[in-house]
Design a protein around this motif. Structure first.
Motif, PDB file in Angstrom:
ATOM      1  N   HIS A 173       0.816  -1.213   0.000  1.00 23.88           N
ATOM      2  CA  HIS A 173       0.000   0.000   0.000  1.00 23.88           C
ATOM      3  C   HIS A 173       0.850   1.264   0.000  1.00 23.88           C
ATOM      4  N   ILE A 174       1.979   1.225   0.671  1.00 21.36           N
ATOM      5  CA  ILE A 174       2.877   2.379   0.672  1.00 21.36           C
ATOM      6  C   ILE A 174       3.519   2.526  -0.710  1.00 21.36           C
ATOM      7  N   TRP A 175       3.974   1.403  -1.283  1.00 18.54           N
ATOM      8  CA  TRP A 175       4.555   1.435  -2.627  1.00 18.54           C
ATOM      9  C   TRP A 175       3.531   1.966  -3.629  1.00 18.54           C
ATOM     10  N   ASP A 176       2.290   1.515  -3.500  1.00 16.05           N
ATOM     11  CA  ASP A 176       1.211   1.928  -4.392  1.00 16.05           C
ATOM     12  C   ASP A 176       1.073   3.455  -4.411  1.00 16.05           C
ATOM     13  N   ILE A 177       1.057   4.064  -3.258  1.00 19.62           N
ATOM     14  CA  ILE A 177       0.905   5.524  -3.155  1.00 19.62           C
ATOM     15  C   ILE A 177       2.111   6.233  -3.760  1.00 19.62           C
ATOM     16  N   PHE A 190     -12.225  -5.470   2.802  1.00 20.80           N
ATOM     17  CA  PHE A 190     -13.259  -5.254   3.802  1.00 20.80           C
ATOM     18  C   PHE A 190     -12.950  -6.035   5.084  1.00 20.80           C
ATOM     19  N   VAL A 191     -12.546  -7.288   4.925  1.00 18.92           N
ATOM     20  CA  VAL A 191     -12.213  -8.125   6.086  1.00 18.92           C
ATOM     21  C   VAL A 191     -10.997  -7.547   6.807  1.00 18.92           C
ATOM     22  N   ARG A 192     -10.009  -7.099   6.029  1.00 18.13           N
ATOM     23  CA  ARG A 192      -8.805  -6.491   6.632  1.00 18.13           C
ATOM     24  C   ARG A 192      -9.181  -5.230   7.411  1.00 18.13           C
ATOM     25  N   LEU A 243     -12.093  -4.540   8.805  1.00 20.02           N
ATOM     26  CA  LEU A 243     -12.788  -4.963  10.027  1.00 20.02           C
ATOM     27  C   LEU A 243     -11.799  -5.420  11.101  1.00 20.02           C
ATOM     28  N   ALA A 244     -10.808  -6.180  10.692  1.00 19.16           N
ATOM     29  CA  ALA A 244      -9.809  -6.676  11.643  1.00 19.16           C
ATOM     30  C   ALA A 244      -9.025  -5.514  12.260  1.00 19.16           C
ATOM     31  N   LEU A 245      -8.659  -4.543  11.436  1.00 16.70           N
ATOM     32  CA  LEU A 245      -7.921  -3.383  11.946  1.00 16.70           C
ATOM     33  C   LEU A 245      -8.777  -2.541  12.883  1.00 16.70           C
ATOM     34  N   LYS A 246     -10.050  -2.353  12.521  1.00 17.53           N
ATOM     35  CA  LYS A 246     -10.947  -1.578  13.390  1.00 17.53           C
ATOM     36  C   LYS A 246     -11.131  -2.288  14.728  1.00 17.53           C
ATOM     37  N   ARG A 247     -11.252  -3.594  14.692  1.00 18.68           N
ATOM     38  CA  ARG A 247     -11.377  -4.355  15.931  1.00 18.68           C
ATOM     39  C   ARG A 247     -10.108  -4.219  16.765  1.00 18.68           C
ATOM     40  N   GLU A 248      -8.965  -4.333  16.101  1.00 18.19           N
ATOM     41  CA  GLU A 248      -7.680  -4.181  16.797  1.00 18.19           C
ATOM     42  C   GLU A 248      -7.595  -2.808  17.462  1.00 18.19           C
ATOM     43  N   PHE A 249      -8.064  -1.777  16.754  1.00 20.76           N
ATOM     44  CA  PHE A 249      -8.082  -0.424  17.309  1.00 20.76           C
ATOM     45  C   PHE A 249      -8.970  -0.367  18.550  1.00 20.76           C
ATOM     46  N   LEU A 295      -1.445   2.904  18.310  1.00 20.50           N
ATOM     47  CA  LEU A 295      -2.740   3.300  17.749  1.00 20.50           C
ATOM     48  C   LEU A 295      -2.582   3.921  16.367  1.00 20.50           C
ATOM     49  N   MET A 296      -1.604   4.808  16.225  1.00 23.17           N
ATOM     50  CA  MET A 296      -1.418   5.499  14.944  1.00 23.17           C
ATOM     51  C   MET A 296      -0.977   4.545  13.836  1.00 23.17           C
ATOM     52  N   GLU A 297      -0.248   3.498  14.191  1.00 22.34           N
ATOM     53  CA  GLU A 297       0.129   2.497  13.197  1.00 22.34           C
ATOM     54  C   GLU A 297      -1.122   1.800  12.655  1.00 22.34           C
ATOM     55  N   ILE A 298      -2.035   1.457  13.551  1.00 21.43           N
ATOM     56  CA  ILE A 298      -3.295   0.824  13.133  1.00 21.43           C
ATOM     57  C   ILE A 298      -4.105   1.797  12.277  1.00 21.43           C
ATOM     58  N   VAL A 299      -4.207   3.049  12.717  1.00 23.45           N
ATOM     59  CA  VAL A 299      -4.963   4.070  11.992  1.00 23.45           C
ATOM     60  C   VAL A 299      -4.363   4.293  10.605  1.00 23.45           C
ATOM     61  N   SER A 300      -3.037   4.315  10.515  1.00 23.25           N
ATOM     62  CA  SER A 300      -2.375   4.490   9.212  1.00 23.25           C
ATOM     63  C   SER A 300      -2.735   3.359   8.259  1.00 23.25           C
ATOM     64  N   GLN A 301      -2.751   2.140   8.768  1.00 20.45           N
ATOM     65  CA  GLN A 301      -3.114   0.994   7.921  1.00 20.45           C
ATOM     66  C   GLN A 301      -4.569   1.092   7.470  1.00 20.45           C
ATOM     67  N   ILE A 302      -5.434   1.565   8.358  1.00 18.77           N
ATOM     68  CA  ILE A 302      -6.847   1.756   7.991  1.00 18.77           C
ATOM     69  C   ILE A 302      -6.963   2.805   6.897  1.00 18.77           C
ATOM     70  N   ARG A 303      -6.256   3.904   7.052  1.00 20.95           N
ATOM     71  CA  ARG A 303      -6.303   4.991   6.055  1.00 20.95           C
ATOM     72  C   ARG A 303      -5.711   4.563   4.729  1.00 20.95           C
ATOM     73  N   ILE A 304      -4.651   3.773   4.762  1.00 14.57           N
ATOM     74  CA  ILE A 304      -4.041   3.280   3.524  1.00 14.57           C
ATOM     75  C   ILE A 304      -5.026   2.441   2.724  1.00 14.57           C
ATOM     76  N   LEU A 305      -5.906   1.738   3.436  1.00 13.76           N
ATOM     77  CA  LEU A 305      -6.918   0.921   2.754  1.00 13.76           C
ATOM     78  C   LEU A 305      -8.087   1.756   2.237  1.00 13.76           C
ATOM     79  N   GLY A 306      -8.008   3.076   2.399  1.00 16.28           N
ATOM     80  CA  GLY A 306      -8.999   3.967   1.808  1.00 16.28           C
ATOM     81  C   GLY A 306     -10.108   4.413   2.738  1.00 16.28           C
TER      82      GLY A 306
END
Length: 172
Positions: free
Chosen positions: A20-24, A112-114, A116-122, A140-151
């Motif tokens: 996702h980072i490479w993609d951006i 979508f599943v990813r 959900l898993a990240l939101k639950r982890e948060f 927390l910010m690492e989880i939030v960053s992954q959520i944001r990367i997924l759109g």
């Protein structure tokens, strides 16, 4: 030295990690080269050059003819040898891009599943007594960053609320 308005470095390298980072980064690189539309829209239809074309038409034609091969070269050169072998049979830049996207991002259901898993982890993450506020907020910010990367949009206010609510009693 790179021409004006062109990146001075090569494309970002993708080695199977942090897709996702490479993609951006890659999208930004391709946009700087004015090649992103080749990946987004696919191969443009190019009409043959007329016999009595003027120099400006010839220049534009040459640019159109070389855009797709330049785009494919960018994606080929941005991948390590291991990754290159998975896309080397793709004849267009769009096909190579889509193949990497499918393999590393997955389809919408996987995303979508990813998410959900990240939101639950948060939601379930709690600050441990030995954690500093900085360590906890970094997790927390690492989880939030992954959520944001997924759109997904994720407001900063929600992060602040989570930190304030989940602080141990010693911070009261």
């Amino acid at each position: 030295m790179a021409p004006e308005n062109q990146p001075s470095t090569g494309p970002p390298t993708f080695n199977e990690e942090n897709y996702h980072i490479w993609d951006i980064k890659m999208k930004a690189y391709l946009k700087a080269l004015n090649l992103w539309d080749v990946f987004e829209l696919g191969e443009p239809s190019i009409h043959p050059l007329r016999v009595n074309a003027i120099p400006n038409e010839i220049k534009k034609y040459d640019e159109l003819v070389t855009r797709s091969p330049r785009a494919l070269t960018c994606i080929y050169s941005s991948n390590t040898d291991v990754m290159f072998t998975s896309i080397m049979t793709c004849e267009t830049a769009k096909k190579a891009w889509d193949k990497l996207k499918e393999e590393f991002e997955g389809n919408n259901r996987v995303k979508f599943v990813r998410l959900l898993a990240l939101k639950r982890e948060f939601e379930v993450l709690k600050m441990k007594d030995l954690d500093s506020v900085k360590e906890y907020s970094s997790k927390l910010m690492e989880i939030v960053s992954q959520i944001r990367i997924l759109g997904e949009t994720f407001p900063d206010q929600k992060v602040v609320e989570k930190i304030m609510v989940s602080l141990p009693n010693k911070f009261e």
